[in-house]
Scaffold this motif. Structure first.
Motif, short mmCIF file in Angstrom:
data_model
loop_
_atom_site.label_atom_id
_atom_site.label_comp_id
_atom_site.label_asym_id
_atom_site.label_seq_id
_atom_site.Cartn_x
_atom_site.Cartn_y
_atom_site.Cartn_z
N LYS A 55 48.25 4.34 -6.60
CA LYS A 55 48.76 5.19 -7.70
C LYS A 55 50.17 6.39 -6.70
CE LYS A 55 45.14 4.36 -10.44
NZ LYS A 55 44.17 5.79 -11.04
N SER A 56 50.11 7.13 -5.82
CA SER A 56 50.58 8.10 -5.04
C SER A 56 50.59 7.62 -4.00
CB SER A 56 50.04 9.03 -6.01
OG SER A 56 48.81 10.10 -5.23
N ALA A 57 51.41 9.30 -3.35
CA ALA A 57 51.11 9.33 -1.34
C ALA A 57 49.46 9.49 -1.22
CB ALA A 57 52.19 10.10 -1.50
N HIS A 58 48.86 10.99 -2.27
CA HIS A 58 47.76 11.34 -2.09
C HIS A 58 47.27 10.63 -1.85
CE1 HIS A 58 45.12 14.36 -2.29
NE2 HIS A 58 44.51 14.53 -2.73
N SER A 59 46.80 9.81 -2.77
CA SER A 59 46.29 8.56 -3.24
C SER A 59 46.22 7.47 -1.62
CB SER A 59 45.98 7.82 -4.40
OG SER A 59 45.24 6.75 -4.30
N ALA A 60 47.46 7.26 -1.02
CA ALA A 60 46.88 6.68 -0.26
C ALA A 60 46.46 7.16 1.13
CB ALA A 60 49.01 5.97 -0.21
N LEU A 61 46.68 8.16 1.28
CA LEU A 61 46.22 9.31 2.80
C LEU A 61 45.13 9.34 2.38
CD1 LEU A 61 46.40 10.86 4.79
CD2 LEU A 61 46.98 12.56 2.75
N GLU A 62 44.40 9.38 0.44
CA GLU A 62 42.99 9.20 1.26
C GLU A 62 42.53 8.03 1.09
OE1 GLU A 62 41.99 10.58 -3.32
OE2 GLU A 62 42.14 12.38 -3.31
N ASN A 63 43.56 6.88 0.81
CA ASN A 63 42.37 4.99 0.99
C ASN A 63 42.18 5.53 2.75
OD1 ASN A 63 41.81 3.34 -1.56
ND2 ASN A 63 42.92 5.34 -2.20
N ALA A 64 43.82 5.57 3.29
CA ALA A 64 43.69 6.36 4.54
C ALA A 64 42.40 6.67 5.58
CB ALA A 64 45.14 6.05 5.07
N ASN A 65 41.91 7.69 5.21
CA ASN A 65 41.35 8.44 5.80
C ASN A 65 39.90 7.08 5.29
OD1 ASN A 65 42.69 9.95 7.15
ND2 ASN A 65 43.00 11.13 5.06
N ALA A 66 39.65 7.26 4.06
CA ALA A 66 38.35 6.59 4.12
C ALA A 66 38.38 5.58 4.95
CB ALA A 66 38.29 6.29 2.74
N SER A 68 39.39 4.44 8.51
CA SER A 68 39.64 4.90 9.51
C SER A 68 38.28 5.40 9.67
CB SER A 68 40.83 6.51 9.52
OG SER A 68 40.28 7.43 8.68
N GLU A 69 37.85 5.92 8.48
CA GLU A 69 35.87 6.53 9.59
C GLU A 69 35.31 5.45 8.41
OE1 GLU A 69 35.80 10.38 6.53
OE2 GLU A 69 37.42 10.90 7.79
N GLY A 70 35.35 4.39 8.00
CA GLY A 70 34.48 3.11 8.06
C GLY A 70 33.58 3.64 6.48
N ILE A 71 34.40 4.45 5.52
CA ILE A 71 33.70 4.63 4.25
C ILE A 71 34.45 3.99 2.84
CG2 ILE A 71 33.44 6.66 2.77
CD1 ILE A 71 34.01 8.67 5.01
N LEU A 72 34.06 3.19 2.22
CA LEU A 72 34.54 2.21 1.44
C LEU A 72 34.85 3.40 -0.47
CD1 LEU A 72 34.41 -0.84 0.00
CD2 LEU A 72 32.39 -0.71 -0.93
N HIS A 73 36.32 3.40 -0.51
CA HIS A 73 36.75 4.32 -1.73
C HIS A 73 36.59 3.64 -2.54
CE1 HIS A 73 40.12 6.67 -3.13
NE2 HIS A 73 39.58 7.17 -2.23
N GLY A 96 39.82 -6.78 9.32
CA GLY A 96 40.79 -6.26 10.77
C GLY A 96 39.40 -4.92 11.47
N ASP A 97 38.90 -4.35 10.19
CA ASP A 97 37.67 -2.85 11.34
C ASP A 97 36.31 -3.48 10.98
OD1 ASP A 97 37.39 -0.31 12.22
OD2 ASP A 97 37.68 0.27 10.61
N PRO A 98 36.05 -3.95 11.68
CA PRO A 98 34.17 -3.87 11.61
C PRO A 98 34.04 -2.95 10.86
CG PRO A 98 35.24 -3.66 13.98
CD PRO A 98 36.38 -3.44 13.47
N LYS A 99 33.64 -1.73 10.72
CA LYS A 99 33.40 -0.35 10.33
C LYS A 99 33.45 -0.66 9.24
CE LYS A 99 34.08 2.77 13.89
NZ LYS A 99 34.75 4.32 14.34
N ILE A 100 34.69 -1.08 8.49
CA ILE A 100 34.92 -1.50 6.57
C ILE A 100 34.26 -2.55 6.67
CG2 ILE A 100 36.79 -1.92 6.86
CD1 ILE A 100 36.28 0.56 4.22
N GLY A 101 34.17 -3.08 7.56
CA GLY A 101 33.24 -4.40 6.84
C GLY A 101 31.76 -4.49 6.72
N ALA A 102 31.49 -3.74 7.51
CA ALA A 102 29.42 -3.02 6.84
C ALA A 102 29.65 -2.01 6.15
CB ALA A 102 29.46 -1.92 8.72
N ALA A 103 30.43 -1.56 5.97
CA ALA A 103 29.67 -0.83 5.08
C ALA A 103 30.64 -1.58 3.87
CB ALA A 103 31.40 0.57 4.88
N GLU A 107 27.20 -2.03 1.04
CA GLU A 107 27.15 -2.19 -0.81
C GLU A 107 27.83 -2.62 -1.38
OE1 GLU A 107 29.98 2.14 -1.26
OE2 GLU A 107 28.86 2.76 0.82
N LEU A 108 28.70 -3.38 -1.27
CA LEU A 108 28.84 -4.90 -2.32
C LEU A 108 28.61 -5.85 -2.13
CD1 LEU A 108 32.60 -3.88 -2.25
CD2 LEU A 108 30.81 -3.24 -4.31
#
Length: 540
Positions: A55-66, A68-73, A96-103, A107-108
Motif C-alpha cells: 500500500k505504501s513505502a512504510h508498509s513495504a519496509l515493515e514487510n521487508a523487516n518482518a 528478514s527476521e523470519g516473522i509472518l507479517h 527462498g528463506d528457510p526462516k520465513i518458511g518455518a514461520a 502458523e498456517l
C-alpha cells in the motif's frame, strides 16, 4: 500429483506463482534450468496466480523487516490465506528463506520447501518479474527496489551514536598497535643514542622518559648544572638527575656529529608525540567504555572489557556468548590444541589480564576465572539490552567477585546473589530516574532556546516591511506621514478640534505683489486722511 506454489517477495509486493503439476518435484529441475533464460518457455512452466502490491513505502519496509527476521507479517498471512488452495496437504509452498518458511508452516500449516528447483524458479522469476505482472515495467520495478533498499538500510543503521561499539573495537586495536610501535621505536632510539651516551640506558628504564631525555640532553658534552632542574622535572627524581649528570662527564660513548644529533632528536620527538597520543587515546577509550559498557568496564576494567568486545566482534555478540565461551575467549588455539592432543584445556583467555586472577592462588585460578566469566557474561547482557546503561550492576558484580576471592582465601561466606541483585536494581532505578530527569531538563532548555530563536527570526522578518517598502526598482518608498496625520485628525473627537488656536503675529504686507511686481495704489481711507492733514496745515 503435487501442485507446487512459489512465494516471491518483491519490493513492489508479494507474488504467488504456480508450477505445472508433476508427480515428483525433482523432475521439474532440468526443465526449469533449460527455460530460465527464455521467457516464452518459462511462461509455459510458471504462471502468476496472484500479486498483492504494498500500500505504501512504510508498509513495504515493515514487510521487508518482518521477512528478514523470519516473522509472518499480517499482510503476508492474509495474502496466503486468500490465494493458497484450501487443501493444505496437496499444496506445497516454495520459499527462498528457510526462516520465513518455518514461520509459515508453523502458523498456517502449509508444508514449505527451499533449495533445489525452488532456487532456480526464483532466479527465473527475479529475471522476468516485470513481464509476469501486468502494468509493472522494468523501470518501475528497479525504482521500487532502489527505494526499498535505501529505506531498509537506513532503518537498519539507525542507532544511538553514543553507544557505538565499533569505535571501541578500532580504539583498542589502535592502542595495541601503538604499544608495539612505541616499543619498537623506543628500542631504536636507545640503540641509536646509546652510541653517544650508553650509560643513560642503565639509569632510565622507561621508554618515553628515555626519549624525552635524549631530546633534552642532545650532546652530552653540553650537559651542565643549568640543565639539572630540567632533568629533575623529567625524571621526577633528584638522585637520577644527578646520576645522569655525573655519567655524562665520564661517559665512554663516541662523539656525534650535529647532523646525526638532529636526526636523533627529531626521531625522539616523534616517539614522544606517539606516547602522548597513546595516553589521550586511552582516556578516549575509557570514556567510550563508560558510555557503551559501563557495567563491564566497572567489573573487569576498560582495557580487558574492550578486548573482549573486539574479539567477539560487537557487544551484542559478546552478550550472546555463554560464560564458558567468555572464559576461554582469546585462547582458541590452546583449546583446539588441547582437544587434538587430549591434553588439559585452558582455564582462561583474555580475562587472564584481569587483576582478580593474578591475586588468586594457583589452585584457585581456574575457579575464580570461571566465576569471573559468569559475571562478565551477566554484565555484557545488562549493558547490551538496557535502555539507560549504568555502572551500578558492574560495581555490585565486582563486589561479589571480591567476596568470592576472599571466600577462597579466608573462608568468609559471601552474600547471596539475590540480595545483591535486589540492592543493584533499587540503586539502578534511582540512578536511571535521575539521568532521565536531567535529560528532560536539558531537552526543555534546548526547546526553549529553539523557541526563542524562532521568535527572533519571525520578529526580524516582520520588521522588514514596517521599516520601509521597496519599489519595483529596489528603491525605498517615502513614508506616508501626511496621510497618517490626516487619518489621526479624522479620528480625534470634535471637542478637541473646537479649541481655538493661539493668535499668530501679523506679517507686514509687501508693497509689491509677487505676481506682477507693480506697486499697489493707496486705498480711499488713506487719501481722505492725507487731504485732512493738508487742509489743517493751510489754515495754520
Amino acid at each position: 500429483m503435487v501442485l507446487l506454489h512459489v512465494l516471491f517477495e518483491h519490493a513492489a509486493g508479494y507474488a504467488l506463482l504456480a508450477l505445472k503439476e508433476v508427480e515428483e518435484i525433482s523432475l521439474l529441475l532440468p526443465q526449469v534450468e533449460e527455460c530460465v533464460l527464455n521467457i516464452g518457455k518459462f511462461h509455459s512452466i510458471v504462471r502468476l496466480v496472484a500479486f498483492s502490491p504494498f500500500k505504501s513505502a512504510h508498509s513495504a519496509l515493515e514487510n521487508a523487516n518482518a521477512v528478514s527476521e523470519g516473522i509472518l507479517h499480517e499482510d503476508l498471512r492474509l495474502f496466503l490465506e486468500t490465494n493458497m488452495p484450501a487443501k493444505k496437504k496437496k499444496a506445497l509452498l516454495g520459499v527462498g528463506d528457510p526462516k520465513i518458511g518455518a514461520a509459515i508452516q508453523e502458523e498456517l500449516g502449509y508444508p514449505c520447501q527451499t533449495g533445489g528447483v525452488i532456487a532456480e524458479v526464483l532466479r527465473g522469476v527475479r529475471l522476468h518479474f516485470h513481464s509476469l505482472v501486468k502494468g509493472l515495467t522494468a523501470v518501475s520495478a528497479s525504482k521500487a527496489q532502489l527505494g526499498l533498499g535505501h529505506s531498509y538500510s537506513r532503518a537498519k543503521v539507525k542507532f544511538n551514536v553514543n553507544r557505538v561499539d565499533n569505535m571501541i573495537i578500532q580504539s583498542i586495536s589502535l592502542l595495541d598497535q601503538l604499544d608495539k610501535d612505541i616499543n619498537t621505536f623506543s628500542m631504536r632510539v636507545r640503540e641509536w643514542y646509546g652510541y653517544h651516551f650508553p650509560e643513560l640506558v642503565k639509569i632510565v628504564n622507561d621508554n618515553a622518559t628515555y626519549c624525552r631525555l635524549a631530546r633534552l640532553i642532545g650532546n652530552r658534552k653540553e650537559l651542565n648544572e643549568e640543565k639539572l632542574e630540567a632533568l629533575q622535572e623529567l625524571t621526577m627524581d633528584e638522585a637520577k638527575a644527578r646520576a645522569i649528570l655525573d655519567a655524562s662527564r665520564s661517559s665512554m660513548g663516541m662523539d656525534i656529529s650535529p647532523i646525526d644529533l638532529i636526526n636523533i632528536e627529531s626521531f625522539s620527538s616523534r616517539v614522544v608525540s606517539l606516547s602522548e597520543y597513546r595516553q589521550s587515546l586511552n582516556k578516549y577509550l575509557s570514556s567510550k567504555m563508560f558510555q557503551v559498557a559501563p557495567s563491564l568496564s566497572a567489573l573487569i576494567g576498560e582495557a580487558v572489557g574492550a578486548r573482549l568486545i573486539s574479539h567477539a566482534g560487537s557487544l551484542t555478540n559478546l552478550a550472546k556468548y555463554p560464560a564458558s565461551t567468555v572464559q576461554i575467549l582469546g585462547a582458541e588455539k590452546a583449546l583446539f590444541r588441547a582437544l587434538k592432543t587430549r591434553g588439559n584445556t585452558p582455564k582462561y583467555g583474555l580475562i587472564f589480564h584481569s587483576t582478580f586472577i593474578g591475586r588468586a592462588a594457583a589452585k584457585n585460578k581456574g575457579r575464580i576465572s570461571r566465576y569471573l566469566a559468569n559475571k562478565c557474561s551477566i554484565a555484557s547482557r545488562i549493558d547490551c539490552f538496557s535502555e539507560v546503561p549504568t555502572n551500578v550492576f558492574g560495581q555490585k558484580l565486582r563486589e561479589q567477585v571480591e567476596e568470592r576471592l576472599s571466600f577462597y582465601e579466608t573462608g568468609d561466606p559471601p552474600r547471596k546473589n539475590l540480595d545483591v541483585m535486589k540492592e543493584a536494581v533499587n540503586e539502578a532505578g534511582e540512578m536511571v530516574a535521575e539521568i532521565r530527569r536531567k535529560q528532560a531538563k536539558k531537552e526543555k532548555k534546548r526547546l526553549k532556546k529553539e523557541k526563542k530563536r524562532l521568535e527572533a527570526l519571525a520578529a526580524e522578518e516582520n520588521s522588514i516591511p514596517e521599516n520601509g517598502q521597496e519599489t519595483e526598482n529596489g528603491e525605498e518608498k517615502p513614508k506616508k506621514k501626511r496621510k497618517r496625520q490626516v487619518e489621526e485628525t479624522e479620528e480625534t473627537p470634535e471637542e478637541e478640534l473646537s479649541i481655538p488656536p493661539k493668535p499668530k503675529k501679523k506679517k507686514k504686507q509687501p508693497l509689491c505683489s509677487e505676481e506682477d511686481g507693480i506697486a499697489d495704489s493707496p486705498t480711499p481711507a488713506k487719501k481722505k486722511k492725507k487731504k485732512a492733514q493738508k487742509s489743517s496745515g493751510g489754515e495754520d
